[in-house]
Design an enzyme around this catalytic site. Structure first.
Site, PDB file in Angstrom:
ATOM      1  N   GLU A 134       0.798  -1.233   0.000  1.00  0.00           N
ATOM      2  CA  GLU A 134       0.000   0.000   0.000  1.00  0.00           C
ATOM      3  C   GLU A 134       0.834   1.288   0.000  1.00  0.00           C
ATOM      4  OE1 GLU A 134      -2.663  -0.513   3.339  1.00  0.00           O
ATOM      5  OE2 GLU A 134      -3.613  -2.265   2.453  1.00  0.00           O
ATOM      6  N   GLU A 241      -5.843 -10.913  -1.158  1.00  0.00           N
ATOM      7  CA  GLU A 241      -6.676 -10.728   0.042  1.00  0.00           C
ATOM      8  C   GLU A 241      -8.162 -10.704  -0.314  1.00  0.00           C
ATOM      9  OE1 GLU A 241      -5.317  -7.446   2.496  1.00  0.00           O
ATOM     10  OE2 GLU A 241      -3.215  -7.762   1.950  1.00  0.00           O
TER      11      GLU A 241
HETATM   12  C1  HAH Z   1      -5.483  -4.725   4.049  1.00  0.00           C
HETATM   13  N1  HAH Z   1      -5.642  -3.318   3.866  1.00  0.00           N
HETATM   14  C2  HAH Z   1      -4.108  -5.087   4.637  1.00  0.00           C
HETATM   15  O1  HAH Z   1      -3.195  -5.341   3.600  1.00  0.00           O
HETATM   16  C3  HAH Z   1      -4.156  -6.312   5.546  1.00  0.00           C
HETATM   17  O2  HAH Z   1      -2.916  -6.457   6.162  1.00  0.00           O
HETATM   18  C4  HAH Z   1      -5.216  -6.180   6.609  1.00  0.00           C
HETATM   19  O3  HAH Z   1      -5.233  -7.347   7.443  1.00  0.00           O
HETATM   20  C5  HAH Z   1      -6.520  -5.931   5.978  1.00  0.00           C
HETATM   21  C6  HAH Z   1      -6.608  -5.242   4.828  1.00  0.00           C
HETATM   22  C7  HAH Z   1      -6.760  -2.945   3.049  1.00  0.00           C
HETATM   23  C8  HAH Z   1      -7.398  -1.618   3.292  1.00  0.00           C
HETATM   24  C9  HAH Z   1      -8.628  -1.402   2.750  1.00  0.00           C
HETATM   25  O4  HAH Z   1      -9.212  -2.359   2.022  1.00  0.00           O
HETATM   26  C10 HAH Z   1      -9.283  -0.200   2.927  1.00  0.00           C
HETATM   27  C11 HAH Z   1      -8.698   0.797   3.683  1.00  0.00           C
HETATM   28  C12 HAH Z   1      -7.495   0.572   4.239  1.00  0.00           C
HETATM   29  C13 HAH Z   1      -6.848  -0.642   4.053  1.00  0.00           C
END
Ligand code: HAH
Length: 339
Positions: A134, A241
């Protein structure tokens, strides 16, 4: 659990690796599902910086080790998540003993030592790592996300992280991983970043698309368009994910305490369409990981709306296959009407 239920990973074995995110708790509470249906596991939280390296002089490998041991015992592949991220990273990483920001050189050393230690411990056991997670800003025209890594090191922190990771484990598949990957503005920025890394000869071996989607968004057309763009990079795609929230991301409602028939039906339909699309692109897709195992525990239970339950996965709270599961495996039944 009905005996006749087929294994998801077996059904998909000719398409791509299928995995799930786990914790030491779900390894125990969802063991049967994990053993039967998934070929790989990813630590949902246990390898994140704050968990595994909570203080400068202290690593805590207990949960990560338990996950790696489980995978090795049961012949599952392991995916590493994640080495450099702006979130869930402790303040000490960026501060000196006086509480002032460290220099670029010092932060690079800390990054290198963290990557060497974590990747070194699991060298030969973890096949693919989300090296940087990210790094791109979602909004507007700004490119890299404002983070301590960017502020202190500068934009080359991404390249340096990949170089350290490659030195730490030359066999590991190294990925750049991000979300909002179908958004046309964000995806151009993600593609630009990966291209820059490729042009500089940085070791990057794949792109991780998180695929935190909902039953409303994105459309199959936009997923296809995004995939067609990412494929021009010439790198394998990893869906890292995947889950399908029952709510639009911006929906603040809290009054839903149980999924309605309509929600479950819509989710089944969308999961079916997504997996059909993934099968279509399977030659370019190395892996698909669901961000959890079953609906009894998911990261969306509290996010983005606190204490709102969500049901984003293929198995319900009782670990029974949902209609979503049926729709994902239906194609293998030749006609799909025999369930
Ligand atoms: C993810 N961010 C991360 O990579 C992971 O480590 C965590 O457990 C969950 C989600 C995604 C995300 C999002 O979809 C929306 C806003 C912020 C972050």
């Amino acid at each position: 659990m009905p005996e006749a239920l087929e294994s998801l990973q077996q059904i998909y074995q000719d398409y791509f690796l299928l995995g799930a995110a786990v914790s030491s708790k779900t390894l125990c509470t969802s063991e049967e599902l994990i053993l039967k249906h998934f070929g790989s596991i990813t630590a949902e939280n246990a390898m994140k910086f704050g968990r595994i390296h909570p203080a400068s002089d202290r690593y805590d490998f207990r949960e990560a080790d338990a996950i790696v041991d489980f995978a090795r015992t049961h012949g599952k592949q392991i995916r590493g998540h994640t080495l450099v991220w702006h979130n869930q990273v402790p303040d000490w990483v960026f501060l000196d003993d006086d509480g002032c920001p460290v220099s670029r050189g010092e932060l690079l050393e800390r990054m290198q030592s963290h990557i060497y230690t974590v990747m070194g411990r699991y060298r030969g056991h973890i096949d693919a790592w989300d090296v940087v997670n990210e790094a791109i800003e979602d909004r507007g025209s700004s490119y890299l996300r404002q983070s301590k890594w960017l502020q202190i090191i500068g934009p080359d922190y991404v390249a340096r992280a990949f170089e350290f990771a490659h030195a730490a484990d030359p066999e590991a598949v190294l990925l750049y991983n991000d979300y909002n990957e179908t958004n046309s503005v964000k995806r151009q920025k993600m593609i630009h970043l990966v291209q820059e890394l490729q042009d500089q000869g940085v070791p990057i071996h794949g792109i991780g698309l998180q695929a935190h989607w909902s039953i409303y968004h994105p459309s199959m057309d936009s997923i296809r368009a995004a995939l067609d763009d990412y494929l021009l990079l010439g790198l394998p795609i990893h869906f890292t994910e995947l889950d399908l929230s029952m709510f639009r991301f911006e929906d603040p409602s809290r009054d839903c305490t149980w999924p309605t028939r309509e929600m479950l039906e819509r989710q089944a339909q969308v999961y079916g369409e997504i997996f059909a699309l993934l099968r279509d692109y399977h030659q370019h897709i190395a892996s698909v990981t669901l961000w959890g195992v079953a609906d009894d525990h998911t990261w969306l239970d509290d996010f983005p709306v606190r204490s709102r339950k969500n049901w984003p996965l293929l198995f319900d709270e009782e670990h029974r296959p949902k209609a979503s599961f049926d729709r994902v495996v239906e194609f293998s039944k030749g006609g799909g009407s025999d369930r």
